[in-house]
Design an enzyme around this catalytic site. Structure first.
Site, PDB file in Angstrom:
ATOM      1  N   ASP A   5       5.869  -8.978   9.399  1.00 20.08           N
ATOM      2  CA  ASP A   5       5.971  -7.827  10.297  1.00 20.08           C
ATOM      3  C   ASP A   5       7.461  -7.542  10.467  1.00 20.08           C
ATOM      4  O   ASP A   5       8.214  -8.408  10.923  1.00 20.08           O
ATOM      5  CB  ASP A   5       5.331  -8.171  11.642  1.00 20.08           C
ATOM      6  CG  ASP A   5       5.342  -7.009  12.632  1.00 20.08           C
ATOM      7  OD1 ASP A   5       6.062  -6.017  12.388  1.00 20.08           O
ATOM      8  OD2 ASP A   5       4.654  -7.113  13.659  1.00 20.08           O
TER       9      ASP A   5
ATOM     10  N   TYR B 111       8.011  10.011  15.835  1.00 19.61           N
ATOM     11  CA  TYR B 111       8.172   9.893  14.382  1.00 19.61           C
ATOM     12  C   TYR B 111       9.412  10.650  13.924  1.00 19.61           C
ATOM     13  O   TYR B 111      10.215  10.144  13.143  1.00 19.61           O
ATOM     14  CB  TYR B 111       6.924  10.439  13.689  1.00 19.61           C
ATOM     15  CG  TYR B 111       6.825  10.104  12.216  1.00 19.61           C
ATOM     16  CD1 TYR B 111       6.344   8.869  11.814  1.00 19.61           C
ATOM     17  CD2 TYR B 111       7.189  11.017  11.236  1.00 19.61           C
ATOM     18  CE1 TYR B 111       6.223   8.549  10.469  1.00 19.61           C
ATOM     19  CE2 TYR B 111       7.079  10.707   9.895  1.00 19.61           C
ATOM     20  CZ  TYR B 111       6.596   9.466   9.518  1.00 19.61           C
ATOM     21  OH  TYR B 111       6.496   9.156   8.181  1.00 19.61           O
TER      22      TYR B 111
ATOM     23  N   LYS C  80      12.674   8.790  12.265  1.00 19.77           N
ATOM     24  CA  LYS C  80      13.066   9.094  10.885  1.00 19.77           C
ATOM     25  C   LYS C  80      14.450   9.738  10.823  1.00 19.77           C
ATOM     26  O   LYS C  80      15.237   9.455   9.916  1.00 19.77           O
ATOM     27  CB  LYS C  80      12.017   9.996  10.232  1.00 19.77           C
ATOM     28  CG  LYS C  80      10.675   9.311   9.988  1.00 19.77           C
ATOM     29  CD  LYS C  80      10.808   8.115   9.068  1.00 19.77           C
ATOM     30  CE  LYS C  80       9.461   7.506   8.713  1.00 19.77           C
ATOM     31  NZ  LYS C  80       9.577   6.360   7.769  1.00 19.77           N
TER      32      LYS C  80
ATOM     33  N   SER D 252       0.843  -1.195   0.000  1.00 24.16           N
ATOM     34  CA  SER D 252       0.000   0.000   0.000  1.00 24.16           C
ATOM     35  C   SER D 252       0.877   1.243   0.000  1.00 24.16           C
ATOM     36  O   SER D 252       2.086   1.172   0.235  1.00 24.16           O
ATOM     37  CB  SER D 252      -0.928   0.032   1.227  1.00 24.16           C
ATOM     38  OG  SER D 252      -0.180   0.199   2.415  1.00 24.16           O
TER      39      SER D 252
ATOM     40  N   ASN E  54      11.013   0.345   3.578  1.00 26.45           N
ATOM     41  CA  ASN E  54       9.943   1.339   3.496  1.00 26.45           C
ATOM     42  C   ASN E  54       8.896   1.236   4.603  1.00 26.45           C
ATOM     43  O   ASN E  54       8.233   2.228   4.907  1.00 26.45           O
ATOM     44  CB  ASN E  54       9.250   1.208   2.131  1.00 26.45           C
ATOM     45  CG  ASN E  54       7.970   2.002   2.046  1.00 26.45           C
ATOM     46  OD1 ASN E  54       7.982   3.220   1.912  1.00 26.45           O
ATOM     47  ND2 ASN E  54       6.834   1.304   2.157  1.00 26.45           N
TER      48      ASN E  54
END
Length: 276
Positions: free
Chosen positions: A68, A178, A182, A21, A95
């Site tokens: 996972d 987050y 990242k 997705s 990703n």
């Protein structure tokens, strides 16, 4: 070298985590439609089945597996199986990622955004923090490790990490974990690029701005959210997975043979600041 050869991925063995997705599916389609053989790994069994079937029906060489990335043993096994199926592993997209939940303010743009107590630092639970780090940073680490085990002996390969504009720019509407994950993934990418450069393995990152994906419950699909964000993007629109195709092919192909350790931002100019 002609342009068609320079960007060719024909016959490549490719693996994409979070590949069923959003951006991962965009990477899968971009590589598969250009002749690569792609394994998509994803945690969602229904999407793995449906997208694999759809792409195969279109004539593309695509495999799918439910994995996972937090289960490192299962991830290693899936990477091993993909390499065995293709007899090679040329490109890996690290990703897979998850949303971090709300930040300490509400609303994407504009002045006077209300504070959000649920996203405040003192409200951040260990469980929430650890989940984001486990997927968005530790999952990248495990994917890079699995890829290197196959690429280093062959002295060839391309590894592409999905980071985010959030690795470079703080955003109050997004949970702090987050940004930390990242930014960590970006620096990990650089360190691994340094280690693997002598083996003709390039390691780079794609740092998206606001793209329409299913992350965070699919809030990006909300037209009002898209319009609000687009107002602060210099190109006056948000991004779509198809906007990634050219960059994905560039980083996966011979065209980027002398590029490594770089994080390429693709955000319509969002990180530059507002103009209009």
């Amino acid at each position: 070298m002609k342009i068609a050869e320079l960007f060719s991925v024909e016959g490549y063995g490719v693996l994409v985590t979070g590949g069923a997705s959003g951006l991962g599916l965009g990477f899968t389609e971009a590589l598969a439609t250009n002749g690569a053989r792609v394994t998509m790994l994803d945690i969602d069994p229904k999407r793995v089945a449906s997208e694999t079937a759809r792409l195969r029906a279109a004539g593309h060489d695509v495999r799918g597996a439910v994995v996972d990335v937090c289960n490192h043993a299962a991830l290693d096994k899936a990477v091993d199986e993909a390499a065995a199926a293709y007899g090679r592993l040329d490109v890996v997209f690290a990703n897979a990622g998850v949303d971090s939940g709300p930040g300490f303010v509400g609303g994407w743009v504009g002045s006077g955004r209300p504070r959000n107590p649920a996203g405040a630092l003192e409200s951040y639970s260990d469980e929430r923090w650890n989940k984001v780090i486990e997927v968005n940073l530790n999952g990248v680490f495990a994917t890079l490790r699995a890829a290197a085990r196959h690429m280093r002996p062959r002295k060839s390969g391309r590894i592409i990490v999905t980071t985010s504009l959030a690795a470079l720019k703080s955003e109050a509407v997004i949970g702090a974990a987050y940004m930390a994950a990242k930014a960590g993934a970006a620096h990990l990418m650089r360190n691994v690029a340094l280690e693997l450069a002598a083996y003709n393995i390039t390691v780079n990152a794609i740092a998206p701005g606001f793209f329409i994906t299913n992350i965070g419950g699919g809030h990006a699909h909300n037209p009002e959210t898209q319009r609000a964000v687009a107002k602060s993007v210099p190109m006056h629109r948000v991004g779509f997975p198809a906007d990634m195709a050219g960059l994905a092919l560039f980083l996966a192909s011979p065209a980027s043979a002398y590029l490594t350790g770089q994080q390429i931002v693709i955000d319509g100019g969002w990180g530059l600041g507002e103009v209009d």
